[in-house]
Design a protein around this motif. Sequence first.
Motif, PDB file in Angstrom:
ATOM      1  N   VAL A  37      55.046  13.177  18.590  1.00 51.42           N
ATOM      2  CA  VAL A  37      54.399  14.409  18.622  1.00 51.42           C
ATOM      3  C   VAL A  37      53.325  14.533  20.060  1.00 51.42           C
ATOM      4  CG1 VAL A  37      53.267  16.503  17.903  1.00 51.42           C
ATOM      5  CG2 VAL A  37      55.044  15.208  16.626  1.00 51.42           C
ATOM      6  N   SER A  38      52.431  13.517  19.924  1.00 49.10           N
ATOM      7  CA  SER A  38      51.420  13.502  20.905  1.00 49.10           C
ATOM      8  C   SER A  38      52.026  13.299  22.456  1.00 49.10           C
ATOM      9  CB  SER A  38      50.589  12.198  20.680  1.00 49.10           C
ATOM     10  OG  SER A  38      51.059  11.097  20.818  1.00 49.10           O
ATOM     11  N   ARG A  39      53.084  12.573  22.667  1.00 52.93           N
ATOM     12  CA  ARG A  39      53.809  12.213  23.792  1.00 52.93           C
ATOM     13  C   ARG A  39      54.374  13.650  24.279  1.00 52.93           C
ATOM     14  NH1 ARG A  39      57.521   7.010  24.705  1.00 52.93           N
ATOM     15  NH2 ARG A  39      55.541   6.374  24.327  1.00 52.93           N
ATOM     16  N   LEU A  40      55.097  14.192  23.106  1.00 56.63           N
ATOM     17  CA  LEU A  40      55.688  15.049  23.405  1.00 56.63           C
ATOM     18  C   LEU A  40      55.043  16.649  23.860  1.00 56.63           C
ATOM     19  CD1 LEU A  40      58.809  16.853  22.904  1.00 56.63           C
ATOM     20  CD2 LEU A  40      57.721  17.590  20.743  1.00 56.63           C
ATOM     21  N   VAL A  41      53.716  16.596  23.470  1.00 58.23           N
ATOM     22  CA  VAL A  41      52.971  17.774  23.522  1.00 58.23           C
ATOM     23  C   VAL A  41      52.233  17.471  25.111  1.00 58.23           C
ATOM     24  CG1 VAL A  41      50.730  18.608  23.358  1.00 58.23           C
ATOM     25  CG2 VAL A  41      52.337  18.279  21.343  1.00 58.23           C
ATOM     26  N   GLN A  78      60.583  23.060  21.988  1.00 60.55           N
ATOM     27  CA  GLN A  78      60.637  24.482  22.622  1.00 60.55           C
ATOM     28  C   GLN A  78      59.395  25.232  21.772  1.00 60.55           C
ATOM     29  OE1 GLN A  78      64.234  26.786  22.124  1.00 60.55           O
ATOM     30  NE2 GLN A  78      63.692  28.553  23.213  1.00 60.55           N
ATOM     31  N   VAL A  79      58.896  25.013  20.546  1.00 58.90           N
ATOM     32  CA  VAL A  79      57.987  25.618  19.672  1.00 58.90           C
ATOM     33  C   VAL A  79      57.016  25.496  20.357  1.00 58.90           C
ATOM     34  CG1 VAL A  79      56.588  25.499  17.692  1.00 58.90           C
ATOM     35  CG2 VAL A  79      59.303  25.682  17.279  1.00 58.90           C
ATOM     36  N   PHE A  80      56.566  24.099  20.838  1.00 53.91           N
ATOM     37  CA  PHE A  80      55.384  23.868  21.396  1.00 53.91           C
ATOM     38  C   PHE A  80      55.220  24.268  23.008  1.00 53.91           C
ATOM     39  CE2 PHE A  80      54.566  20.147  18.306  1.00 53.91           C
ATOM     40  CZ  PHE A  80      53.368  20.637  18.091  1.00 53.91           C
ATOM     41  N   ARG A  81      56.316  24.275  23.456  1.00 54.33           N
ATOM     42  CA  ARG A  81      56.330  25.102  24.974  1.00 54.33           C
ATOM     43  C   ARG A  81      55.869  26.552  24.874  1.00 54.33           C
ATOM     44  NH1 ARG A  81      61.357  24.296  26.142  1.00 54.33           N
ATOM     45  NH2 ARG A  81      61.029  22.326  27.439  1.00 54.33           N
ATOM     46  N   ASN A  82      56.461  27.105  23.979  1.00 51.73           N
ATOM     47  CA  ASN A  82      56.315  28.556  23.863  1.00 51.73           C
ATOM     48  C   ASN A  82      54.902  28.897  23.470  1.00 51.73           C
ATOM     49  OD1 ASN A  82      59.203  28.863  24.314  1.00 51.73           O
ATOM     50  ND2 ASN A  82      59.339  30.232  22.685  1.00 51.73           N
ATOM     51  N   LEU A  83      54.400  28.078  22.414  1.00 49.25           N
ATOM     52  CA  LEU A  83      52.760  28.236  22.010  1.00 49.25           C
ATOM     53  C   LEU A  83      52.142  27.812  23.171  1.00 49.25           C
ATOM     54  CD1 LEU A  83      52.931  26.933  18.423  1.00 49.25           C
ATOM     55  CD2 LEU A  83      52.758  29.285  19.117  1.00 49.25           C
ATOM     56  N   LEU A  84      52.050  26.772  24.028  1.00 52.23           N
ATOM     57  CA  LEU A  84      51.169  26.360  24.849  1.00 52.23           C
ATOM     58  C   LEU A  84      51.352  27.237  26.077  1.00 52.23           C
ATOM     59  CD1 LEU A  84      51.824  22.539  24.872  1.00 52.23           C
ATOM     60  CD2 LEU A  84      49.759  23.744  24.160  1.00 52.23           C
ATOM     61  N   VAL A  90      42.870  23.982  25.413  1.00 51.20           N
ATOM     62  CA  VAL A  90      43.880  24.201  24.260  1.00 51.20           C
ATOM     63  C   VAL A  90      43.860  22.616  23.370  1.00 51.20           C
ATOM     64  CG1 VAL A  90      46.251  24.274  23.731  1.00 51.20           C
ATOM     65  CG2 VAL A  90      45.323  25.237  25.990  1.00 51.20           C
ATOM     66  N   ARG A  91      43.691  22.975  22.048  1.00 49.64           N
ATOM     67  CA  ARG A  91      43.574  22.020  21.172  1.00 49.64           C
ATOM     68  C   ARG A  91      44.680  21.962  20.322  1.00 49.64           C
ATOM     69  NH1 ARG A  91      40.157  17.900  19.567  1.00 49.64           N
ATOM     70  NH2 ARG A  91      40.172  17.278  17.355  1.00 49.64           N
ATOM     71  N   VAL A  92      45.571  20.828  20.224  1.00 47.64           N
ATOM     72  CA  VAL A  92      46.602  20.681  19.134  1.00 47.64           C
ATOM     73  C   VAL A  92      46.117  19.760  18.033  1.00 47.64           C
ATOM     74  CG1 VAL A  92      49.200  20.119  18.920  1.00 47.64           C
ATOM     75  CG2 VAL A  92      48.402  21.185  20.953  1.00 47.64           C
TER      76      VAL A  92
END
Length: 250
Positions: A105-109, A142-148, A162-164
């Motif tokens: 997930v860290s790399r994906l974000v 897509q979830v992370f893309r839309n939120l970010l 922005v903090r995840v």
Amino acid sequence: MDDLQKTKEELLAEVLVLRKALEKSHADLDQFVYVASHDLKAPLRGISNLSQWLEEDLGPQLGAEPRRQLELLRGRVQRMESMIDGLLDYSRAGRVRHKPERVEVSRLVHEVMEQLPAWASARLELGPGMPALTTERMALQQVFRNLLSNALRHARREELVVRVEAGDAQDFHHFRVADNGPGIAPQYHEKIWGLFQTLVARDKVEGSGMGLCVVKRLVESRGGRVWVESAEGAGATFHFTWPKPQERLT
């Protein structure tokens, strides 16, 4: 006993028939959405091209106000295209499934953030214990893309942070995407998840109003849930839970 066995076989046959009908319905819907989006986008591209050609042909003869109106027209065309793309994403979000794969997930974000137009103007922070899990990469991405993207679009400040973060919620991962933007008043916490919903006029902040709606459908179709914690002027924290089969922490 024979009657019971016959009933069981009849029910199984009926289930198979219904399953095939459902698969055909999904295929027909995919085809309809594709054709409809293509037919809707074609005239929009024509309008955009014509306005560009008109501006080029008139050149210096075109005054400042007509030029501004043509730019406004092209902006409206782009908005309509974004709304069509949003409808496509929404129609597929609850139905289309992808083969699970290993996702850090860290790399994906980080990858998602670097693909967004305004990412360089924001500082991304990742909390400890970001998981690696076997899941549908495309859906989670897509979830992370839309939120970010939502956080960047509504920042309205020079130093956006922005903090995840990730936490545990029994059979789910609990992700949080927090920002130090303008925040959301409590009366809008449910409204923002609806179709074509924006809290700021599109003339000020360009967007289709579909991003959070797609997030909600993607997450809920995987058994999770979404919600937001925010107050006006105090930033926003978007929460979502995501199933965690075969996970390990990195």
